[in-house]
Design an enzyme around this catalytic site. Structure first.
Site, PDB file in Angstrom:
ATOM      1  N   ASN A  23      -1.576   3.063   1.581  1.00  7.60           N
ATOM      2  CA  ASN A  23      -1.288   3.705   0.298  1.00  7.60           C
ATOM      3  C   ASN A  23      -2.136   4.969   0.229  1.00  7.60           C
ATOM      4  O   ASN A  23      -3.340   4.896   0.032  1.00  7.60           O
ATOM      5  CB  ASN A  23      -1.655   2.738  -0.850  1.00  7.60           C
ATOM      6  CG  ASN A  23      -1.501   3.385  -2.221  1.00  7.60           C
ATOM      7  OD1 ASN A  23      -0.985   4.504  -2.341  1.00  7.60           O
ATOM      8  ND2 ASN A  23      -1.967   2.695  -3.256  1.00  7.60           N
ATOM      9  N   TRP A  24      -1.480   6.114   0.439  1.00  7.61           N
ATOM     10  CA  TRP A  24      -2.225   7.382   0.473  1.00  7.61           C
ATOM     11  C   TRP A  24      -2.642   7.851  -0.916  1.00  7.61           C
ATOM     12  O   TRP A  24      -3.373   8.831  -1.046  1.00  7.61           O
ATOM     13  CB  TRP A  24      -1.368   8.467   1.130  1.00  7.61           C
ATOM     14  CG  TRP A  24      -1.248   8.332   2.618  1.00  7.61           C
ATOM     15  CD1 TRP A  24      -1.791   7.359   3.419  1.00  7.61           C
ATOM     16  CD2 TRP A  24      -0.543   9.225   3.503  1.00  7.61           C
ATOM     17  NE1 TRP A  24      -1.465   7.584   4.731  1.00  7.61           N
ATOM     18  CE2 TRP A  24      -0.695   8.722   4.810  1.00  7.61           C
ATOM     19  CE3 TRP A  24       0.197  10.385   3.302  1.00  7.61           C
ATOM     20  CZ2 TRP A  24      -0.131   9.361   5.927  1.00  7.61           C
ATOM     21  CZ3 TRP A  24       0.763  11.020   4.409  1.00  7.61           C
ATOM     22  CH2 TRP A  24       0.589  10.504   5.709  1.00  7.61           C
ATOM     23  N   HIS A  67       0.614  -0.986  -9.363  1.00  6.97           N
ATOM     24  CA  HIS A  67      -0.745  -0.754  -8.850  1.00  6.97           C
ATOM     25  C   HIS A  67      -1.708  -0.649 -10.040  1.00  6.97           C
ATOM     26  O   HIS A  67      -1.367  -0.093 -11.081  1.00  6.97           O
ATOM     27  CB  HIS A  67      -0.780   0.532  -8.006  1.00  6.97           C
ATOM     28  CG  HIS A  67      -2.050   0.651  -7.232  1.00  6.97           C
ATOM     29  ND1 HIS A  67      -3.234   1.049  -7.817  1.00  6.97           N
ATOM     30  CD2 HIS A  67      -2.333   0.367  -5.937  1.00  6.97           C
ATOM     31  CE1 HIS A  67      -4.192   1.024  -6.891  1.00  6.97           C
ATOM     32  NE2 HIS A  67      -3.673   0.613  -5.739  1.00  6.97           N
ATOM     33  N   GLU A  94      -4.095   1.236 -10.622  1.00  6.51           N
ATOM     34  CA  GLU A  94      -4.360   2.599 -11.114  1.00  6.51           C
ATOM     35  C   GLU A  94      -3.262   3.039 -12.075  1.00  6.51           C
ATOM     36  O   GLU A  94      -3.537   3.744 -13.051  1.00  6.51           O
ATOM     37  CB  GLU A  94      -4.505   3.563  -9.918  1.00  6.51           C
ATOM     38  CG  GLU A  94      -5.840   3.339  -9.223  1.00  6.51           C
ATOM     39  CD  GLU A  94      -5.841   3.621  -7.728  1.00  6.51           C
ATOM     40  OE1 GLU A  94      -4.899   4.257  -7.211  1.00  6.51           O
ATOM     41  OE2 GLU A  94      -6.804   3.176  -7.057  1.00  6.51           O
ATOM     42  N   GLU A 137      -5.017  -7.285  -5.146  1.00  2.17           N
ATOM     43  CA  GLU A 137      -6.007  -6.210  -5.081  1.00  2.17           C
ATOM     44  C   GLU A 137      -6.974  -6.351  -6.255  1.00  2.17           C
ATOM     45  O   GLU A 137      -6.695  -5.842  -7.351  1.00  2.17           O
ATOM     46  CB  GLU A 137      -5.321  -4.845  -5.178  1.00  2.17           C
ATOM     47  CG  GLU A 137      -4.383  -4.532  -4.046  1.00  2.17           C
ATOM     48  CD  GLU A 137      -4.245  -3.024  -3.804  1.00  2.17           C
ATOM     49  OE1 GLU A 137      -4.468  -2.612  -2.678  1.00  2.17           O
ATOM     50  OE2 GLU A 137      -3.940  -2.282  -4.749  1.00  2.17           O
ATOM     51  N   GLY A 187     -11.847   0.831  -3.649  1.00  6.10           N
ATOM     52  CA  GLY A 187     -12.671   2.031  -3.481  1.00  6.10           C
ATOM     53  C   GLY A 187     -14.157   1.829  -3.715  1.00  6.10           C
ATOM     54  O   GLY A 187     -14.906   2.800  -3.810  1.00  6.10           O
ATOM     55  N   SER A 229     -10.970  -1.889  -0.443  1.00  6.04           N
ATOM     56  CA  SER A 229     -12.078  -1.578   0.480  1.00  6.04           C
ATOM     57  C   SER A 229     -11.893  -2.166   1.874  1.00  6.04           C
ATOM     58  O   SER A 229     -12.867  -2.570   2.515  1.00  6.04           O
ATOM     59  CB  SER A 229     -13.423  -2.022  -0.122  1.00  6.04           C
ATOM     60  OG  SER A 229     -13.726  -1.263  -1.266  1.00  6.04           O
ATOM     61  N   GLY A 267      -6.088   1.646   1.178  1.00  7.20           N
ATOM     62  CA  GLY A 267      -6.169   2.950   0.527  1.00  7.20           C
ATOM     63  C   GLY A 267      -6.953   3.930   1.391  1.00  7.20           C
ATOM     64  O   GLY A 267      -6.421   4.530   2.324  1.00  7.20           O
ATOM     65  N   GLY A 268      -8.237   4.075   1.102  1.00  2.77           N
ATOM     66  CA  GLY A 268      -9.104   5.066   1.759  1.00  2.77           C
ATOM     67  C   GLY A 268      -8.974   5.106   3.272  1.00  2.77           C
ATOM     68  O   GLY A 268      -8.836   6.193   3.860  1.00  2.77           O
TER      69      GLY A 268
HETATM   70  P1  13P Z   1      -9.093   1.238  -1.021  1.00  4.79           P
HETATM   71  O1  13P Z   1      -8.668   0.682   0.319  1.00  4.79           O
HETATM   72  O2  13P Z   1      -9.429   2.694  -0.978  1.00  4.79           O
HETATM   73  O3  13P Z   1     -10.140   0.390  -1.669  1.00  4.79           O
HETATM   74  O4  13P Z   1      -7.791   1.161  -1.964  1.00  4.79           O
HETATM   75  C1  13P Z   1      -7.085  -0.024  -2.041  1.00  4.79           C
HETATM   76  C2  13P Z   1      -5.833   0.219  -2.785  1.00  4.79           C
HETATM   77  O5  13P Z   1      -5.845   0.458  -3.985  1.00  4.79           O
HETATM   78  C3  13P Z   1      -4.580   0.193  -2.020  1.00  4.79           C
HETATM   79  O6  13P Z   1      -3.466   0.155  -2.858  1.00  4.79           O
END
Ligand code: 13P
Length: 258
Positions: free
Chosen positions: A13-14, A99, A101, A172, A178, A219, A240-241
């Protein structure tokens, strides 16, 4: 109840990255070059870039395309939204839905998540339903209740036959996204089992419970990725990251292709 699925899903997930088309193409190509070298019977690799880059990438290649969201109507006066029909025509196979966010910054509710899952399924785009608790909810001991509630509401009035082979669920925990903090494999496994139990309860049998891949996200990096699948019985990872670093991302993919 066995959690193991045959394929491991490694989904990047960019989020709102990168800024330029050139960087997006470079990142995607680096992942694709590696994925052509591995056994894709074992690993399903999906990249979810921002909408604006989706048409830059080959949708028939070994790396599958995913969107980061979807809207619940197919067309009409919905400024700024993107439909399942539009995504499918671009060759997009997956869409992240709910998600944390989006729930946090865009006010996305469980009801909207439910409508989006229905639209994705109707439009032949596989929904990746994201669920997870906040740190406060975890500290209050409410994690189980939150997960039950999010899954039940997300799947309201969705027939089992529509889910099979389509729905993916990603656990998640919001406090892990993050942050560098990660739950123990035991905790992840118990949430995986809880999700399976909820599916079995909703549908009155074990078919959905056994067929829906359950992923972990939050993470994930090259050091913890393998254990988060191998020691938990889950079916993969939503990253993510670390998905923004193609070399690290493909290192993770390769680990599961052996
Ligand atoms: P991180 O891997 O950056 O913690 O993000 C996870 C995420 O929200 C993937 O959807």
């Amino acid at each position: 109840m066995d959690l193991k699925q045959t394929k491991t899903y490694i989904i990047g997930n960019w989020k709102m990255n990168p800024a330029s088309e050139a960087d997006a193409e470079e990142m995607f190509d680096e992942v694709e070059d590696e994925v052509y070298k591995i056994d894709d019977e074992k690993v399903e690799v999906v990249i979810c870039p921002p909408f604006v880059f989706l048409s830059n990438f080959d949708s028939d290649g070994k790396v599958k395309l995913g969107a980061q969201d979807i809207f619940w109507e197919n067309s009409g006066a919905f400024t700024g939204e993107i439909s399942a029909d539009m995504l499918r025509r671009l060759g997009v196979r997956y869409a992240i839905i709910g998600h944390s966010e989006r729930r946090q910054y865009l006010g996305e509710t469980d009801e909207m998540v439910n409508l989006k899952i229905k639209a994705a399924l109707a439009g032949k785009v596989r929904p990746i339903l994201c669920i997870g608790e906040t740190l406060e909810e975890r500290q209050r001991g409410d994690t189980g209740e939150i997960i039950v509630n999010q899954v039940e509401k997300a799947l309201t009035e969705i027939p089992e036959k529509d889910l099979i082979g389509n729905l993916v669920i990603a656990y998640e925990p919001i406090w892990a996204i993050g942050s560098g903090a990660v739950p123990s494999p035991d905790e992840v496994m118990s949430i995986g089992l809880l999700i399976k139990k909820i599916l079995a309860k909703i549908y009155g049998n074990r078919v959905a419970a056994e067929s829906v891949p359950i992923l972990y996200g939050g993470s994930v990096n090259r050091d913890n990725a393998f254990d988060l699948v191998d020691k938990t019985g889950l079916s993969g990872l939503l990253i993510g990251g670390a998905s923004l670093k193609p070399r690290e991302f493909v290192e993770i993919v390769r680990r599961f292709a052996k």
